[in-house]
Design a protein around this motif. Structure first.
Motif, PDB file in Angstrom:
ATOM      1  N   SER B  96       0.830  -1.206   0.000  1.00  0.00           N
ATOM      2  CA  SER B  96       0.000   0.000   0.000  1.00  0.00           C
ATOM      3  C   SER B  96       0.863   1.254   0.000  1.00  0.00           C
ATOM      4  O   SER B  96       0.505   2.268  -0.577  1.00  0.00           O
ATOM      5  CB  SER B  96      -0.907  -0.001   1.224  1.00  0.00           C
ATOM      6  N   ARG B  97       2.028   1.177   0.622  1.00  0.00           N
ATOM      7  CA  ARG B  97       2.875   2.364   0.705  1.00  0.00           C
ATOM      8  C   ARG B  97       3.385   2.763  -0.676  1.00  0.00           C
ATOM      9  O   ARG B  97       3.324   3.910  -1.070  1.00  0.00           O
ATOM     10  CB  ARG B  97       4.046   2.076   1.621  1.00  0.00           C
ATOM     11  N   ALA B  98       3.861   1.757  -1.423  1.00  0.00           N
ATOM     12  CA  ALA B  98       4.384   2.048  -2.761  1.00  0.00           C
ATOM     13  C   ALA B  98       3.278   2.498  -3.702  1.00  0.00           C
ATOM     14  O   ALA B  98       3.529   3.222  -4.650  1.00  0.00           O
ATOM     15  CB  ALA B  98       5.084   0.816  -3.329  1.00  0.00           C
ATOM     16  N   SER B  99       2.039   2.085  -3.424  1.00  0.00           N
ATOM     17  CA  SER B  99       0.974   2.390  -4.377  1.00  0.00           C
ATOM     18  C   SER B  99       0.400   3.787  -4.181  1.00  0.00           C
ATOM     19  O   SER B  99      -0.561   4.150  -4.838  1.00  0.00           O
ATOM     20  CB  SER B  99      -0.134   1.344  -4.290  1.00  0.00           C
ATOM     21  N   MET B 100       0.984   4.562  -3.264  1.00  0.00           N
ATOM     22  CA  MET B 100       0.496   5.932  -3.066  1.00  0.00           C
ATOM     23  C   MET B 100       1.624   6.925  -3.228  1.00  0.00           C
ATOM     24  O   MET B 100       2.709   6.741  -2.674  1.00  0.00           O
ATOM     25  CB  MET B 100      -0.099   6.077  -1.666  1.00  0.00           C
ATOM     26  N   ASN B 101       1.344   7.985  -3.975  1.00  0.00           N
ATOM     27  CA  ASN B 101       2.322   9.049  -4.166  1.00  0.00           C
ATOM     28  C   ASN B 101       2.647   9.680  -2.811  1.00  0.00           C
ATOM     29  O   ASN B 101       1.767  10.229  -2.155  1.00  0.00           O
ATOM     30  CB  ASN B 101       1.716  10.083  -5.116  1.00  0.00           C
ATOM     31  N   PRO B 102       3.923   9.616  -2.392  1.00  0.00           N
ATOM     32  CA  PRO B 102       4.266  10.106  -1.044  1.00  0.00           C
ATOM     33  C   PRO B 102       4.047  11.607  -0.883  1.00  0.00           C
ATOM     34  O   PRO B 102       4.047  12.103   0.237  1.00  0.00           O
ATOM     35  CB  PRO B 102       5.752   9.757  -0.911  1.00  0.00           C
ATOM     36  N   ARG B 103       3.859  12.327  -1.985  1.00  0.00           N
ATOM     37  CA  ARG B 103       3.693  13.774  -1.895  1.00  0.00           C
ATOM     38  C   ARG B 103       2.241  14.200  -1.844  1.00  0.00           C
ATOM     39  O   ARG B 103       1.954  15.393  -1.802  1.00  0.00           O
ATOM     40  CB  ARG B 103       4.349  14.445  -3.091  1.00  0.00           C
ATOM     41  N   LEU B 104       1.315  13.256  -1.927  1.00  0.00           N
ATOM     42  CA  LEU B 104      -0.094  13.648  -1.903  1.00  0.00           C
ATOM     43  C   LEU B 104      -0.691  13.287  -0.553  1.00  0.00           C
ATOM     44  O   LEU B 104      -0.284  12.326   0.092  1.00  0.00           O
ATOM     45  CB  LEU B 104      -0.861  12.934  -3.017  1.00  0.00           C
ATOM     46  N   ARG B 105      -1.695  14.091  -0.145  1.00  0.00           N
ATOM     47  CA  ARG B 105      -2.411  13.781   1.091  1.00  0.00           C
ATOM     48  C   ARG B 105      -3.481  12.741   0.805  1.00  0.00           C
ATOM     49  O   ARG B 105      -3.886  12.551  -0.347  1.00  0.00           O
ATOM     50  CB  ARG B 105      -3.054  15.048   1.641  1.00  0.00           C
ATOM     51  N   ILE B 106      -3.936  12.096   1.899  1.00  0.00           N
ATOM     52  CA  ILE B 106      -4.888  10.994   1.738  1.00  0.00           C
ATOM     53  C   ILE B 106      -6.119  11.421   0.927  1.00  0.00           C
ATOM     54  O   ILE B 106      -6.562  10.704   0.040  1.00  0.00           O
ATOM     55  CB  ILE B 106      -5.321  10.464   3.130  1.00  0.00           C
ATOM     56  N   HIS B 107      -6.644  12.614   1.201  1.00  0.00           N
ATOM     57  CA  HIS B 107      -7.877  12.989   0.484  1.00  0.00           C
ATOM     58  C   HIS B 107      -7.617  13.179  -1.008  1.00  0.00           C
ATOM     59  O   HIS B 107      -8.468  12.880  -1.845  1.00  0.00           O
ATOM     60  CB  HIS B 107      -8.541  14.215   1.120  1.00  0.00           C
ATOM     61  N   GLN B 108      -6.387  13.619  -1.341  1.00  0.00           N
ATOM     62  CA  GLN B 108      -6.061  13.760  -2.767  1.00  0.00           C
ATOM     63  C   GLN B 108      -5.931  12.392  -3.430  1.00  0.00           C
ATOM     64  O   GLN B 108      -6.308  12.203  -4.590  1.00  0.00           O
ATOM     65  CB  GLN B 108      -4.741  14.525  -2.920  1.00  0.00           C
ATOM     66  N   ILE B 109      -5.379  11.449  -2.659  1.00  0.00           N
ATOM     67  CA  ILE B 109      -5.188  10.101  -3.207  1.00  0.00           C
ATOM     68  C   ILE B 109      -6.536   9.443  -3.491  1.00  0.00           C
ATOM     69  O   ILE B 109      -6.749   8.846  -4.538  1.00  0.00           O
ATOM     70  CB  ILE B 109      -4.361   9.258  -2.218  1.00  0.00           C
ATOM     71  N   VAL B 110      -7.461   9.600  -2.541  1.00  0.00           N
ATOM     72  CA  VAL B 110      -8.766   8.959  -2.718  1.00  0.00           C
ATOM     73  C   VAL B 110      -9.569   9.663  -3.810  1.00  0.00           C
ATOM     74  O   VAL B 110     -10.340   9.036  -4.534  1.00  0.00           O
ATOM     75  CB  VAL B 110      -9.540   8.932  -1.384  1.00  0.00           C
ATOM     76  N   ALA B 111      -9.344  10.976  -3.965  1.00  0.00           N
ATOM     77  CA  ALA B 111     -10.137  11.731  -4.941  1.00  0.00           C
ATOM     78  C   ALA B 111      -9.687  11.484  -6.379  1.00  0.00           C
ATOM     79  O   ALA B 111     -10.445  11.724  -7.318  1.00  0.00           O
ATOM     80  CB  ALA B 111     -10.073  13.231  -4.625  1.00  0.00           C
ATOM     81  N   GLU B 112      -8.456  10.982  -6.548  1.00  0.00           N
ATOM     82  CA  GLU B 112      -7.931  10.894  -7.910  1.00  0.00           C
ATOM     83  C   GLU B 112      -8.805  10.091  -8.891  1.00  0.00           C
ATOM     84  O   GLU B 112      -9.108  10.584  -9.977  1.00  0.00           O
ATOM     85  CB  GLU B 112      -6.503  10.350  -7.902  1.00  0.00           C
ATOM     86  N   PRO B 113      -9.222   8.862  -8.534  1.00  0.00           N
ATOM     87  CA  PRO B 113     -10.064   8.126  -9.494  1.00  0.00           C
ATOM     88  C   PRO B 113     -11.370   8.865  -9.777  1.00  0.00           C
ATOM     89  O   PRO B 113     -11.853   8.854 -10.917  1.00  0.00           O
ATOM     90  CB  PRO B 113     -10.351   6.798  -8.789  1.00  0.00           C
ATOM     91  N   LEU B 114     -11.924   9.512  -8.758  1.00  0.00           N
ATOM     92  CA  LEU B 114     -13.185  10.231  -8.939  1.00  0.00           C
ATOM     93  C   LEU B 114     -13.011  11.356  -9.945  1.00  0.00           C
ATOM     94  O   LEU B 114     -13.774  11.506 -10.893  1.00  0.00           O
ATOM     95  CB  LEU B 114     -13.653  10.801  -7.588  1.00  0.00           C
ATOM     96  N   LEU B 115     -11.952  12.161  -9.748  1.00  0.00           N
ATOM     97  CA  LEU B 115     -11.724  13.291 -10.636  1.00  0.00           C
ATOM     98  C   LEU B 115     -11.381  12.802 -12.043  1.00  0.00           C
ATOM     99  O   LEU B 115     -11.798  13.391 -13.034  1.00  0.00           O
ATOM    100  CB  LEU B 115     -10.598  14.169 -10.082  1.00  0.00           C
ATOM    101  N   THR B 116     -10.632  11.690 -12.119  1.00  0.00           N
ATOM    102  CA  THR B 116     -10.249  11.147 -13.421  1.00  0.00           C
ATOM    103  C   THR B 116     -11.478  10.795 -14.255  1.00  0.00           C
ATOM    104  O   THR B 116     -11.503  10.998 -15.460  1.00  0.00           O
ATOM    105  CB  THR B 116      -9.389   9.886 -13.232  1.00  0.00           C
ATOM    106  N   HIS B 117     -12.509  10.270 -13.590  1.00  0.00           N
ATOM    107  CA  HIS B 117     -13.670   9.819 -14.343  1.00  0.00           C
ATOM    108  C   HIS B 117     -14.844  10.788 -14.221  1.00  0.00           C
ATOM    109  O   HIS B 117     -15.995  10.401 -14.430  1.00  0.00           O
ATOM    110  CB  HIS B 117     -14.054   8.407 -13.897  1.00  0.00           C
ATOM    111  N   GLY B 118     -14.547  12.024 -13.859  1.00  0.00           N
ATOM    112  CA  GLY B 118     -15.572  13.055 -13.840  1.00  0.00           C
ATOM    113  C   GLY B 118     -16.646  12.842 -12.790  1.00  0.00           C
ATOM    114  O   GLY B 118     -17.803  13.207 -12.995  1.00  0.00           O
TER     115      GLY B 118
END
Lengths: 285, 322
Positions: B96-118
């Motif tokens: 799980s550690r490698a699968s998350m960009n260390p420079r992003l906060r948790i809420h940004q990480i979770v929001a990414e798929p949502l924003l990607t697909h509108g």
């Protein structure tokens, strides 16, 4: 469930000032050089090109803190302006070659394939030439002067930056979070901007400061042999060159610009090192 | 019954290796997942199970064969089309550690798929998702390295379910966690699966975990499916000698359950140079001399599904009985 693990997050390189005196001193010196580079025309006590032929090769005195050179010009004023022209060359070269290297490194590291092959072979050719020899060839084609010095050195350093950044991009491509973004369906351009670039900043900062340092050295070398910044405009390199003739009677003429160059180069290397540590939020102090 | 959600037909994957030749990671794998079903893929390290997962999510391309998702061939899709489909296929990684960009906060990480697909990537929605996986708002502004492994895997799960995908590919999602945390995370996955009706491709080497989580199981060995079928019966009374060995090696807490342990001799053979005939024959405790080393066994249907073993072919069974 366990409580949140408390780990201090480092927001940037600045808190390091308190814990790392070498970094603090380096930052202070760098700031001094920047101030001199920006404000030299205002700071100079004398006209740097005004010749006082009756007062040549004088030692330090009240009116000339660093003495005068072989034409009786004020050394302090010339040194300040010399730092300015050397810093300008260094900064411009560092910025151009980092930008160029970043572009090439991103494109070839991220796209791979034929594009990578072509760019990498060109970079190999660039690396095969010693930078100064390459710069000499370019200057002989472009003509002597500070602009062509900047162009020549920039082109000479781009292959180094491109190589370093390409391998950093290749490493990042393998990272789980990049793969995760691919699986999520994130557009490659967005992956580069949001996931690759921010994680390249550390490498980029280190590379930029290193190139800055080597560009200063390169400028000094080129100006020393008369191909860089042209007299009467002073630069650290051409001041050392003109001073060495009088090294025995007036050693200050070479020591002062030489020392100025050595200090800024070491300063930049220190800063580069500190930036490398600070750029990685996971580095444990 | 209609088309399965995911149908993989005769997929092979060969990696070219330095100095010529190739490494056959997968060979003619058939695989299906129905809507809402959890299917386990088990095997040793090097059996090709992660490669299979990576082909399904599009991180690798199959060398041969077809991957159908919701009735569409997706293996050869252009990147643009493929990205749109990824809304319905998400992945949970082992690390799980490698699968998350260390420079992003948790809420940004979770929001990414949502924003990607509108979709709705607002902070409020992200916090709802975090709460759904048992994490509160206080986690939203932290960085991944500030969380424990179990908490991070919950974030990874929140990220994976955020787009309400039809299929989640989980590659060893709990094997990096402590046993106590494993249970919590598995229960969370199970409850989300029931809530959203999401199908799972669950890659694991842990038979206990697979038995708990999966409806059906495929057993992979050197890139080949040796046995598949309904999870419970397949794992409690396996038909293939390899599955038997795997099942006997799984630890059990009850003394009465202690079965005869079948210890396989030797290492997993190199997939660069797979054995002839049945790929399992060099290590098989029940190997039939001559036959297994030369002839590759076909499919035999079994009580829970299918297996590839000469012991199960009708001719052999009668011969063995006589």
């Amino acid at each position: 469930m366990a409580d949140v693990v408390r780990v201090s997050v480092r927001r940037g390189p600045l808190p390091r000032i308190r814990t790392d005196p070498a970094f603090a001193i380096a930052l202070f010196l760098f700031a001094c050089y920047v101030v001199v580079a920006v404000a030299a025309p205002v700071l100079v006590p004398h006209d740097p090109n005004a010749q006082q032929l009756r007062d040549i090769l004088r030692g330090p005195s009240g009116s000339h803190l660093l003495g005068t050179d072989e034409y009786g010009r004020d050394m302090l004023s010339r040194l300040l302006l010399g730092v300015r022209s050397s810093m300008v060359v260094g900064a411009v070269v560092a910025l151009i070659s980092s930008a160029g290297g970043l572009l090439l490194g991103l494109v070839s590291g991220y796209m791979r394939g034929v594009v990578d092959f072509v760019i990498s072979r060109i970079v190999d050719v660039g690396l095969a030439f010693p930078t100064l020899v390459l710069s000499l060839a370019l200057i002989s084609a472009l003509g002597v002067g500070s602009t062509s010095t900047m162009i020549a050195l920039s082109l000479g350093f781009i292959p180094f930056s491109a190589r370093v950044l390409r391998s950093a991009v290749l490493g990042l491509r393998q990272e789980g979070f990049i793969e995760s973004a691919h699986v999520t369906g994130v557009h490659p351009a967005r992956i580069v901007v949001r996931h690759v670039l921010p994680n390249l900043l550390g490498t980029l900062a280190v590379q930029t400061t290193m190139v800055f340092a080597y560009a200063l050295l390169g400028e000094a070398g080129l100006s020393f042999i008369g191909l860089g910044v042209q007299p009467p405009t002073p630069s650290l390199g051409n001041m050392i060159a003109s001073g060495q003739v009088h090294a025995l009677e007036a050693p200050g003429l070479t020591v002062a610009p030489g020392l100025a160059a050595a200090v800024i180069i070491m300063t930049l290397l220190f800063i580069g090192d500190a930036l490398r540590d600070a750029a990685d939020p996971l580095t444990v102090r | 019954m209609s088309d399965p959600l995911l149908r993989v037909e005769q997929v092979s994957k060969a990696f070219p290796i330095r100095g010529g030749g190739s490494l056959q990671a997968l060979r003619n794998v058939d695989f299906e997942i129905n809507d809402g079903e959890a299917v386990g893929l088990i095997g040793e390290s090097g059996s090709g199970k992660s490669t299979f997962a990576r082909i399904v999510v599009g991180l690798e391309r199959a060398s041969a064969g077809r991957v159908h998702f919701q009735g569409r061939e997706i293996g050869g899709l252009r990147p643009r089309r493929r990205r749109a489909i990824q809304r319905d296929i998400q992945m949970v990684f082992q690390d799980s550690r490698a699968s998350m960009n260390p420079r992003l906060r948790i809420h940004q990480i979770v929001a990414e798929p949502l924003l990607t697909h509108g979709l709705d990537g607002s902070r409020r929605h992200v916090i709802e998702l975090l709460e759904r996986v048992g994490l509160g708002e206080r986690f939203a502004d932290l960085y991944p390295h500030q969380l424990s492994g179990g908490q991070r895997q919950r974030v990874a799960i929140a990220r994976a379910v955020s787009t309400k995908p039809r299929l989640i590919v989980a590659d060893e999602p709990v094997s990096a966690l402590d046993v106590s945390v494993q249970g919590q995370v598995l229960n969370l996955l199970k409850s989300l699966q029931e809530e959203y009706g999401t199908a799972f491709l669950f890659v694991s080497h842990d038979l206990g975990v697979v038995k708990f989580f999966c409806d059906r199981v495929s057993v992979l060995y050197l890139g080949r499916v040796l046995e598949n079928g309904v999870a419970g019966p397949l794992l409690s009374s396996p038909n293939h000698p390899y599955t038997r060995a795997l099942a006997s090696a799984a630890p059990s807490v009850r003394v009465r359950d202690q079965r005869q342990r079948i210890v396989l001799s030797g290492e997993l053979p190199s997939p660069e140079n797979p054995p002839s005939g049945c790929c399992f024959h060099p290590r098989c405790p029940e190997v039939i001399p001559d036959l297994c080393a030369t002839v590759e066994p076909g499919r035999s249907s079994t009580e829970p599904g299918m297996a590839r073993c000469h012991l199960l072919t009708p001719a052999r069974t009668t011969e063995g009985a006589s």
